[in-house]
Motif scaffolding. Sequence first.
Motif, mmCIF file in Angstrom:
data_model
loop_
_atom_site.group_PDB
_atom_site.id
_atom_site.type_symbol
_atom_site.label_atom_id
_atom_site.label_comp_id
_atom_site.label_asym_id
_atom_site.label_seq_id
_atom_site.Cartn_x
_atom_site.Cartn_y
_atom_site.Cartn_z
ATOM 1 N N ALA A 1 0.162 -5.835 0.489
ATOM 2 C CA ALA A 1 -0.635 -4.872 0.901
ATOM 3 C C ALA A 1 0.581 -3.456 0.687
ATOM 4 C CB ALA A 1 -0.367 -4.314 2.111
ATOM 5 N N MET A 2 1.731 -4.059 0.403
ATOM 6 C CA MET A 2 2.694 -2.846 -0.331
ATOM 7 C C MET A 2 2.541 -3.740 -1.721
ATOM 8 S SD MET A 2 6.293 -3.708 1.494
ATOM 9 C CE MET A 2 6.477 -3.637 3.005
ATOM 10 N N ALA A 3 2.794 -4.149 -2.571
ATOM 11 C CA ALA A 3 2.021 -5.158 -4.338
ATOM 12 C C ALA A 3 1.328 -4.260 -4.526
ATOM 13 C CB ALA A 3 1.895 -6.249 -4.268
ATOM 14 N N SER A 4 0.073 -4.435 -3.770
ATOM 15 C CA SER A 4 -1.465 -2.407 -3.941
ATOM 16 C C SER A 4 -1.293 -1.927 -4.171
ATOM 17 C CB SER A 4 -2.269 -3.561 -2.785
ATOM 18 O OG SER A 4 -2.897 -5.266 -2.882
ATOM 19 N N TYR A 5 -0.154 -1.405 -2.901
ATOM 20 C CA TYR A 5 -0.544 0.361 -3.176
ATOM 21 C C TYR A 5 0.555 0.378 -4.165
ATOM 22 C CZ TYR A 5 1.418 4.700 -0.889
ATOM 23 O OH TYR A 5 1.295 6.088 -0.051
ATOM 24 N N LEU B 1 2.347 6.721 12.565
ATOM 25 C CA LEU B 1 2.265 4.958 11.461
ATOM 26 C C LEU B 1 2.230 4.785 13.358
ATOM 27 C CD1 LEU B 1 5.538 4.487 8.973
ATOM 28 C CD2 LEU B 1 2.550 4.559 8.928
ATOM 29 N N ARG B 2 2.690 4.395 14.210
ATOM 30 C CA ARG B 2 2.748 3.903 15.521
ATOM 31 C C ARG B 2 1.629 4.131 16.379
ATOM 32 N NH1 ARG B 2 6.981 5.562 17.394
ATOM 33 N NH2 ARG B 2 6.822 7.044 19.204
ATOM 34 N N ASP B 3 0.889 5.599 16.402
ATOM 35 C CA ASP B 3 -0.590 5.756 16.679
ATOM 36 C C ASP B 3 -1.305 5.517 15.659
ATOM 37 O OD1 ASP B 3 1.304 7.539 18.969
ATOM 38 O OD2 ASP B 3 0.361 9.270 17.524
ATOM 39 N N ASN B 4 -1.006 4.594 14.510
ATOM 40 C CA ASN B 4 -2.561 4.316 14.147
ATOM 41 C C ASN B 4 -2.573 3.223 14.184
ATOM 42 O OD1 ASN B 4 -3.404 5.968 11.744
ATOM 43 N ND2 ASN B 4 -2.167 7.287 12.514
ATOM 44 N N GLY B 5 -1.004 2.067 14.606
ATOM 45 C CA GLY B 5 -1.260 0.739 15.320
ATOM 46 C C GLY B 5 -0.763 -0.161 13.905
ATOM 47 N N LEU B 6 0.495 0.308 13.944
ATOM 48 C CA LEU B 6 0.659 -0.143 12.484
ATOM 49 C C LEU B 6 2.506 -0.095 12.414
ATOM 50 C CD1 LEU B 6 -1.296 2.270 9.326
ATOM 51 C CD2 LEU B 6 -1.037 -0.221 10.187
ATOM 52 N N LYS C 1 -3.760 0.423 6.275
ATOM 53 C CA LYS C 1 -4.547 -0.836 7.522
ATOM 54 C C LYS C 1 -5.640 -1.031 7.183
ATOM 55 C CE LYS C 1 -5.760 3.016 10.224
ATOM 56 N NZ LYS C 1 -6.767 3.259 11.791
ATOM 57 N N GLY C 2 -6.125 -0.689 5.291
ATOM 58 C CA GLY C 2 -7.412 -1.596 4.495
ATOM 59 C C GLY C 2 -6.860 -2.343 4.213
ATOM 60 N N LEU C 3 -5.495 -2.171 3.350
ATOM 61 C CA LEU C 3 -4.830 -3.458 2.758
ATOM 62 C C LEU C 3 -4.403 -4.757 2.933
ATOM 63 C CD1 LEU C 3 -2.625 -0.848 0.398
ATOM 64 C CD2 LEU C 3 -4.892 -1.944 -0.634
ATOM 65 N N TYR C 4 -4.203 -4.354 4.857
ATOM 66 C CA TYR C 4 -3.423 -5.383 5.886
ATOM 67 C C TYR C 4 -5.414 -6.259 5.872
ATOM 68 C CZ TYR C 4 -0.916 -8.464 9.054
ATOM 69 O OH TYR C 4 -1.325 -9.508 9.361
ATOM 70 N N SER C 5 -5.861 -5.790 6.147
ATOM 71 C CA SER C 5 -7.499 -5.768 6.576
ATOM 72 C C SER C 5 -7.995 -7.479 5.556
ATOM 73 C CB SER C 5 -8.042 -5.548 6.950
ATOM 74 O OG SER C 5 -8.484 -4.512 5.833
ATOM 75 N N VAL C 6 -7.469 -6.882 4.115
ATOM 76 C CA VAL C 6 -7.789 -7.738 3.680
ATOM 77 C C VAL C 6 -7.264 -8.792 2.852
ATOM 78 C CG1 VAL C 6 -8.169 -7.238 0.728
ATOM 79 C CG2 VAL C 6 -8.950 -6.361 1.758
ATOM 80 N N PHE C 7 -5.567 -8.329 2.571
ATOM 81 C CA PHE C 7 -4.709 -9.820 2.530
ATOM 82 C C PHE C 7 -4.013 -9.840 3.363
ATOM 83 C CE2 PHE C 7 -5.043 -6.072 -1.272
ATOM 84 C CZ PHE C 7 -5.342 -7.538 -1.971
ATOM 85 N N CYS D 1 -9.425 -11.373 7.448
ATOM 86 C CA CYS D 1 -8.292 -11.189 8.515
ATOM 87 C C CYS D 1 -8.854 -9.662 8.579
ATOM 88 C CB CYS D 1 -7.265 -10.687 8.055
ATOM 89 S SG CYS D 1 -7.170 -10.487 6.733
ATOM 90 N N ALA D 2 -9.995 -9.827 7.598
ATOM 91 C CA ALA D 2 -10.462 -8.634 7.917
ATOM 92 C C ALA D 2 -11.847 -8.141 9.597
ATOM 93 C CB ALA D 2 -11.846 -8.125 6.797
#
Length: 528
Positions: A183-187, A102-107, A171-177, A17-18
């Motif tokens: 993504a939260m666990a990675s955070y 968050l919204r401005d960053n597309g999250l 954004k980076g974490l979600y693109s990987v997983f 999904c990257a």
Amino acid sequence: MRRLLTLSLVLAFVSGCAHKDLGTKAGRTATNSEGDLKDIGSFRLSDPEGPKVVDQELESIPTEVNPLVEKWIAYFQGRGRPHMERYLARSTRYEKLMKKVLRDNGLPEDLFYIALIESGFSSRATSHASAVGYWQFIRGTGKRYGLDINAFVDERRDPVFATQAAAEYFKGLYSVFGSWYLAMASYNVGENRVKREVMNHYTRDFWELARKKRLPAETINYVPKFIAAKMIGKDPAKYGFDDIDYLPPIEFDHITVSQPVNLRQMADKLNLNYEDFKALNPKFKGEVAILKGSDLILRIPPGTAEQSKVAASESFVSRVQFVADTGDTQTYRIRHGDTLSTVARRYRTTVAFLRDLNDLPRRKPLRVGMRIQVPDRTPLKDRSQSRSMVAKKSAVEAPRNTVTVSSDGRYYIVQSGDSLFTIARKYSTSVSELQRMNNIRRGRTLKVGMKLKVPTPGSSSAREVATEVAQSKKTKSKVHVVRRGENLSVIAAKYNVAVSDIKEKNNIRNPASLMVGARIVIPSEVKQ
């Protein structure tokens, strides 16, 4: 060979999904051409909201309820209730601002509740691992995502900069997983640990990894804790949190000046409470706001641009030096054999606090003769000695007069063991009145020999307190002295009365201004 091929397929699947563009346009909004995070110039409640995320997968984070989530809901309703009440009260101050970033960053805006479980929306939050601020970044990760951290500035404490950095990280974490739970666990534990477990167990299902206990206990609880916090935060009344003293949302404009500014002097000239003004500019560690490049951007209350420019120009400083924010630090000179642990223990603080206060990276060694800032407290090993000296002195000397009278009023000289509360009780007044009369800010430590202005006998403040106590006795009301950690909700529950009744009885307009040591009259009416 077969295992290598399988691992390759898993890696491809994890990274598949990257290719998704998680807000490229928003990314340009959040950063400038040099890669530095941009400030939001102004923020008002009347500002129109930006468009919501269109991608349904990103619009909201799944809410999966299971026994782990229910356990955390029960915790927040029970033993953790005082914490959740405090976090909910603060949440309204930052909700609109952080959700906008968050919204401005597309999250998804739901990531806002990560800040709740990380820091309880406290800019001063510091973990045992020296993670700082709203989103609890350690120094290395903060700098990796563009945050400025040095002796004068720590952007981890800024709600705009820190939220933008967290958005970039997520954004980076979600693109990987491709999974918000992973993504939260990675955070929480780091992306490499989670990636390793995903590869070893051929799954991107967080709950399966949790069931197999392939992640640390803290991380296994991190996602359910987030879900519980989100459920309560979105509908507090449903979970029994229907009497919260919410803080007003933050709003600000900005001005740009070309010289460093003393923020305390500027606040005084604007007739603003220093703590409120500093809360708009929390990235500055002390009283002095320094330039970044050739400019200094300061956030100001909305509609005060002209007055603020004049106040700033009258508060310029020619020599940039660290001025402690709270007024309760002192300089300590490192001696032979000192470590941060021994110094922290000596001054009853933590290593993480000393590192943060002095901008000390983990690998930076202490040198003999080096000067650092420490809390202004009597060291542990000196306390017994100082007590015996005071006792000895009092035995051979007549006690000095503790009260002086001058043309502008009556003054009390602070003695060993005094506190604002004991002095207020002695002169039939309140702690808040003493703080007002002497311009003492919250958290300031009294020093022996300090002169405090106190009410003269028969003054209005003394009469008011005496009358208040007398009236409370007549009506069988109680006077409650506010302790550390208490708010109106806690006090109301203790006496089984309504928060609104306490507010009305004591003419309290802003519950956030409640001070430790304040005397509150508890109404006699029992909540029905």
